[in-house]
Design an enzyme around this catalytic site. Structure first.
Site, PDB file in Angstrom:
ATOM      1  N   HIS A 118       0.834  -1.203   0.000  1.00 62.92           N
ATOM      2  CA  HIS A 118       0.000   0.000   0.000  1.00 62.92           C
ATOM      3  C   HIS A 118       0.869   1.253   0.000  1.00 62.92           C
ATOM      4  O   HIS A 118       0.646   2.183  -0.798  1.00 62.92           O
ATOM      5  CB  HIS A 118      -0.921  -0.027   1.232  1.00 62.92           C
ATOM      6  CG  HIS A 118      -1.715   1.222   1.430  1.00 62.92           C
ATOM      7  ND1 HIS A 118      -3.033   1.348   1.017  1.00 62.92           N
ATOM      8  CD2 HIS A 118      -1.398   2.402   2.016  1.00 62.92           C
ATOM      9  CE1 HIS A 118      -3.477   2.550   1.335  1.00 62.92           C
ATOM     10  NE2 HIS A 118      -2.507   3.210   1.947  1.00 62.92           N
ATOM     11  N   GLU A 119       1.872   1.289   0.865  1.00 62.27           N
ATOM     12  CA  GLU A 119       2.739   2.466   0.955  1.00 62.27           C
ATOM     13  C   GLU A 119       3.603   2.619  -0.296  1.00 62.27           C
ATOM     14  O   GLU A 119       3.807   3.732  -0.780  1.00 62.27           O
ATOM     15  CB  GLU A 119       3.609   2.387   2.214  1.00 62.27           C
ATOM     16  CG  GLU A 119       2.837   2.327   3.514  1.00 62.27           C
ATOM     17  CD  GLU A 119       1.861   3.473   3.690  1.00 62.27           C
ATOM     18  OE1 GLU A 119       2.077   4.543   3.093  1.00 62.27           O
ATOM     19  OE2 GLU A 119       0.867   3.298   4.425  1.00 62.27           O
ATOM     20  N   HIS A 146       1.550   4.217  -2.931  1.00 60.47           N
ATOM     21  CA  HIS A 146       1.461   5.669  -2.762  1.00 60.47           C
ATOM     22  C   HIS A 146       2.640   6.349  -3.454  1.00 60.47           C
ATOM     23  O   HIS A 146       2.471   7.347  -4.167  1.00 60.47           O
ATOM     24  CB  HIS A 146       1.499   6.031  -1.268  1.00 60.47           C
ATOM     25  CG  HIS A 146       0.155   6.085  -0.610  1.00 60.47           C
ATOM     26  ND1 HIS A 146      -0.924   6.765  -1.155  1.00 60.47           N
ATOM     27  CD2 HIS A 146      -0.290   5.558   0.563  1.00 60.47           C
ATOM     28  CE1 HIS A 146      -1.969   6.649  -0.345  1.00 60.47           C
ATOM     29  NE2 HIS A 146      -1.607   5.919   0.703  1.00 60.47           N
ATOM     30  N   GLU A 165      -6.284   6.930  -1.265  1.00 61.02           N
ATOM     31  CA  GLU A 165      -6.250   5.739  -0.417  1.00 61.02           C
ATOM     32  C   GLU A 165      -6.869   4.548  -1.132  1.00 61.02           C
ATOM     33  O   GLU A 165      -6.347   3.432  -1.068  1.00 61.02           O
ATOM     34  CB  GLU A 165      -6.969   5.999   0.906  1.00 61.02           C
ATOM     35  CG  GLU A 165      -6.245   6.947   1.839  1.00 61.02           C
ATOM     36  CD  GLU A 165      -4.844   6.479   2.174  1.00 61.02           C
ATOM     37  OE1 GLU A 165      -4.656   5.262   2.419  1.00 61.02           O
ATOM     38  OE2 GLU A 165      -3.924   7.321   2.180  1.00 61.02           O
TER      39      GLU A 165
END
Length: 292
Positions: free
Chosen positions: A140-141, A144, A223
């Site tokens: 997830h990071e 980003h 997100e």
């Protein structure tokens, strides 16, 4: 106390740099900051300038605010696994990987560019999640960073900052001039004085609150996209499991300036004021394969 000093020093540095830039623009281009055109230039300098200076300082500030320790030479199997996992997921230059001491399960990514980024996880996250769930959080990071979310959010913040500064001063000038029965021939400052600056503060608070809704909206959308990116990297079941685990803990304790970069946000009475969508909506989006 250290965080307060860091906050004040950072904002002072931003003001000094932007004041120098404004002086240069005034002397080189002859911009009249008493006109509406000059006001727009002034608003853009402080609106975008502040946002981008904060972006370029974000990694440095994040390390000091959380006391994150960058893993340079892994000293344990966990640290070695974290480095190898991020290296495998990254489709960009390898980010710095760090661990910070916090009981809450959380993680964040920040950095000025895709090739100069930081991915950090809390000790609480490492203790409370299994490897599949941590792998999903890291994905997830990394997503980003790969999506360029830090720069995108900075641009959006710069635009809304510019309009907040411009509209607040333009309206304050018009009202102040009208109250004094004195039109300033297009000048935005309306003669200045306590009334003018009081109106500027009032309008900046009102317009700033409305502008925040725009920033929060884009923050929630990114997100969803980062969740979808993690699902593509490690599979939707792992990301869903990680989100379910996060839902069992308390809300994020990250500082407000870093809140939008964490994997978990804070709950508010209205979703409009949230930097992150409710976890149940994020899980539903993954199951419905939205934002893929």
């Amino acid at each position: 106390m250290k965080r307060v000093v860091l906050f004040l020093a950072t904002n002072l540095a931003i003001l000094v740099v932007l004041s120098i830039v404004m002086s240069v623009v005034m002397s080189v281009f002859g911009v009249d900051f008493g006109s509406y055109t000059g006001l727009l230039v002034f608003a853009a300098i402080f609106g975008f300038g502040g946002a981008f200076i904060s972006l370029f300082m974000s990694k440095w500030m994040a390390k000091r605010a959380t006391r994150a320790r960058v893993i340079e030479q892994p000293s344990s199997d966990v640290e070695r696994w974290l480095l190898n996992t991020v290296a495998r997921q990254a489709q960009i230059k390898m980010p710095e990987v760090a661990i910070y001491d916090s009981p809450e399960p959380n993680a964040f990514a920040t950095g000025a560019t895709k090739n100069s980024s930081l991915v950090a996880v809390s000790t609480g996250l490492l203790r409370s999640m299994n490897k599949d769930e941590v792998e999903a959080v890291l994905a997830h990071e990394v997503s980003h960073v790969a999506n360029g979310d830090m720069v995108t959010l900075t641009l959006i913040q710069g635009v809304v900052n510019t309009f907040v500064i411009f509209l607040a001063r333009a309206l304050a000038g018009l009202i102040n001039s009208a109250l004094r029965g004195n039109q300033q021939g297009g000048s935005h400052h309306g003669g200045g004085g306590f009334a003018y600056f009081g109106l500027v503060i009032l309008f900046e608070i009102v317009f700033g609150a409305l502008a925040s809704l725009i920033v929060f909206y884009f923050s929630r959308q990114r997100e969803y996209r980062a969740d979808a990116g993690a699902a593509r990297l490690v599979g939707a079941p792992k990301m869903i499991a990680a989100l379910q685990r996060l839902s069992q803990g308390r809300e994020s304790q990250l500082d407000d300036k870093m809140l939008a970069f964490g994997i978990k946000g804070k709950l508010t009475k209205s979703e409009l004021m949230m930097t992150h969508p409710p976890i149940e909506k994020r899980i539903a989006a993954l199951r419905d394969r939205r934002f893929q």
